[in-house]
Design a protein around this motif. Structure first.
Motif, mmCIF file in Angstrom:
data_model
loop_
_atom_site.group_PDB
_atom_site.id
_atom_site.type_symbol
_atom_site.label_atom_id
_atom_site.label_comp_id
_atom_site.label_asym_id
_atom_site.label_seq_id
_atom_site.Cartn_x
_atom_site.Cartn_y
_atom_site.Cartn_z
ATOM 1 N N ASP A 99 0.534 -1.212 -0.208
ATOM 2 C CA ASP A 99 0.331 0.005 -0.013
ATOM 3 C C ASP A 99 0.950 1.565 0.165
ATOM 4 N N THR A 100 1.870 1.115 -0.017
ATOM 5 C CA THR A 100 3.056 2.264 -0.341
ATOM 6 C C THR A 100 2.771 2.310 -1.380
ATOM 7 N N ALA A 101 2.759 4.388 -0.979
ATOM 8 C CA ALA A 101 2.506 4.555 -2.372
ATOM 9 C C ALA A 101 1.748 7.116 -1.640
ATOM 10 N N VAL A 102 1.903 7.505 -2.739
ATOM 11 C CA VAL A 102 1.215 9.072 -2.869
ATOM 12 C C VAL A 102 -0.125 8.698 -2.795
ATOM 13 N N TYR A 103 -0.466 8.908 -1.895
ATOM 14 C CA TYR A 103 -2.365 8.530 -2.024
ATOM 15 C C TYR A 103 -2.941 10.563 -2.904
ATOM 16 N N TYR A 104 -3.786 10.453 -4.130
ATOM 17 C CA TYR A 104 -4.210 11.555 -4.152
ATOM 18 C C TYR A 104 -5.795 11.623 -4.655
ATOM 19 N N CYS A 105 -6.897 12.544 -3.566
ATOM 20 C CA CYS A 105 -7.890 13.073 -3.712
ATOM 21 C C CYS A 105 -8.209 13.412 -4.925
ATOM 22 N N ASN A 106 -9.252 13.693 -5.695
ATOM 23 C CA ASN A 106 -9.577 13.960 -6.987
ATOM 24 C C ASN A 106 -11.803 13.275 -6.952
ATOM 25 N N ILE A 107 -11.677 14.937 -7.591
ATOM 26 C CA ILE A 107 -13.025 15.176 -7.795
ATOM 27 C C ILE A 107 -12.757 15.453 -9.251
ATOM 28 N N ASP A 108 -14.087 14.959 -9.717
ATOM 29 C CA ASP A 108 -14.519 14.800 -11.477
ATOM 30 C C ASP A 108 -16.039 15.418 -10.773
ATOM 31 N N THR A 109 -15.995 16.707 -12.125
ATOM 32 C CA THR A 109 -17.565 17.560 -12.405
ATOM 33 C C THR A 109 -17.592 17.518 -13.229
ATOM 34 N N VAL A 110 -18.802 18.347 -13.853
ATOM 35 C CA VAL A 110 -18.724 17.923 -15.151
ATOM 36 C C VAL A 110 -17.659 19.087 -15.661
ATOM 37 N N TYR A 111 -17.652 19.988 -15.161
ATOM 38 C CA TYR A 111 -16.649 21.576 -15.620
ATOM 39 C C TYR A 111 -14.970 21.018 -15.876
ATOM 40 N N LYS A 112 -14.905 20.399 -14.555
ATOM 41 C CA LYS A 112 -13.033 20.134 -14.089
ATOM 42 C C LYS A 112 -12.675 18.708 -13.650
ATOM 43 N N ASN A 113 -12.187 18.368 -14.074
ATOM 44 C CA ASN A 113 -10.737 17.155 -12.499
ATOM 45 C C ASN A 113 -10.001 18.140 -11.563
ATOM 46 N N TYR A 114 -10.539 18.271 -10.637
ATOM 47 C CA TYR A 114 -9.748 18.359 -9.654
ATOM 48 C C TYR A 114 -9.036 17.232 -8.821
ATOM 49 N N TRP A 115 -7.576 17.665 -8.369
ATOM 50 C CA TRP A 115 -6.309 16.968 -8.008
ATOM 51 C C TRP A 115 -6.162 17.660 -6.572
ATOM 52 N N GLY A 116 -6.034 17.065 -5.923
ATOM 53 C CA GLY A 116 -4.977 17.503 -4.893
ATOM 54 C C GLY A 116 -3.426 16.924 -4.909
ATOM 55 N N GLN A 117 -2.640 17.606 -3.544
ATOM 56 C CA GLN A 117 -1.278 17.662 -4.305
ATOM 57 C C GLN A 117 -0.426 16.023 -3.853
ATOM 58 N N GLY A 118 -1.561 15.500 -2.628
ATOM 59 C CA GLY A 118 -0.734 14.127 -2.567
ATOM 60 C C GLY A 118 -0.361 14.664 -1.284
ATOM 61 N N THR A 119 -0.204 12.948 -0.862
ATOM 62 C CA THR A 119 -0.138 12.298 0.909
ATOM 63 C C THR A 119 0.853 11.559 0.515
ATOM 64 N N GLN A 120 2.444 11.271 0.908
ATOM 65 C CA GLN A 120 2.982 9.598 1.450
ATOM 66 C C GLN A 120 1.879 8.878 2.097
ATOM 67 N N VAL A 121 2.020 7.847 1.405
ATOM 68 C CA VAL A 121 1.625 6.631 3.008
ATOM 69 C C VAL A 121 2.899 6.005 2.656
ATOM 70 N N THR A 122 3.548 5.616 3.559
ATOM 71 C CA THR A 122 4.752 4.750 3.840
ATOM 72 C C THR A 122 4.251 4.106 4.732
ATOM 73 N N VAL A 123 4.342 1.706 4.403
ATOM 74 C CA VAL A 123 4.179 0.984 5.048
ATOM 75 C C VAL A 123 5.335 -0.084 5.385
ATOM 76 N N SER A 124 6.029 0.006 6.337
ATOM 77 C CA SER A 124 7.110 -1.075 6.828
ATOM 78 C C SER A 124 6.223 -2.436 7.271
ATOM 79 N N SER A 125 8.141 -3.176 6.689
ATOM 80 C CA SER A 125 7.192 -4.917 7.192
ATOM 81 C C SER A 125 7.688 -5.187 8.015
#
Length: 114
Positions: free
Chosen positions: A88-114
């Motif tokens: 699951d380690t990755a940069v996670y991005y949020c997204n909102i899809d509207t009729v007019y435009k697709n919006y993105w957040g800047q991302g937040t890092q998630v790191t899962v250690s074993s």
């Protein structure tokens, strides 16, 4: 419209994190709110989605472990992540899809250690 993602961090395998995505204004008429993630060297992949009706859907890799939700009053959507795995380690991005435009957040890092 600005999207601000937060809540990432370093966690051990089996742990939990809750990501938040706050919007600068209320989104009216959106088609879906989604979370994506991008691991190093890989393409960005869809993780979870929530429709205006409240119906949700998940990628097979996270179904049963992740929960997407939103709070309209707080103009925020969430991704509760349980039983985290190193994969699951990755940069996670949020997204909102509207009729007019697709919006993105800047991302937040998630790191899962074993």
């Amino acid at each position: 419209v600005q999207l601000q993602a937060s809540g990432g961090g370093l966690v051990q395998a089996g742990g939990s994190l809750r990501l938040s995505c706050a919007t600068s204004e209320r989104i009216i008429g959106f088609r879906a709110m989604r979370w994506y993630r991008q691991a190093p060297g890989e393409e960005r992949k869809w993780v979870a989605a929530i429709a205006p009706s409240g119906s949700v859907d998940y990628a097979d890799s996270v179904r049963g472990r992740f929960t997407i939700s939103r709070d309209s009053a707080k103009k925020t959507m969430y991704l509760q992540m349980n039983t985290l795995e190193p994969e699951d380690t990755a940069v996670y991005y949020c997204n909102i899809d509207t009729v007019y435009k697709n919006y993105w957040g800047q991302g937040t890092q998630v790191t899962v250690s074993s």
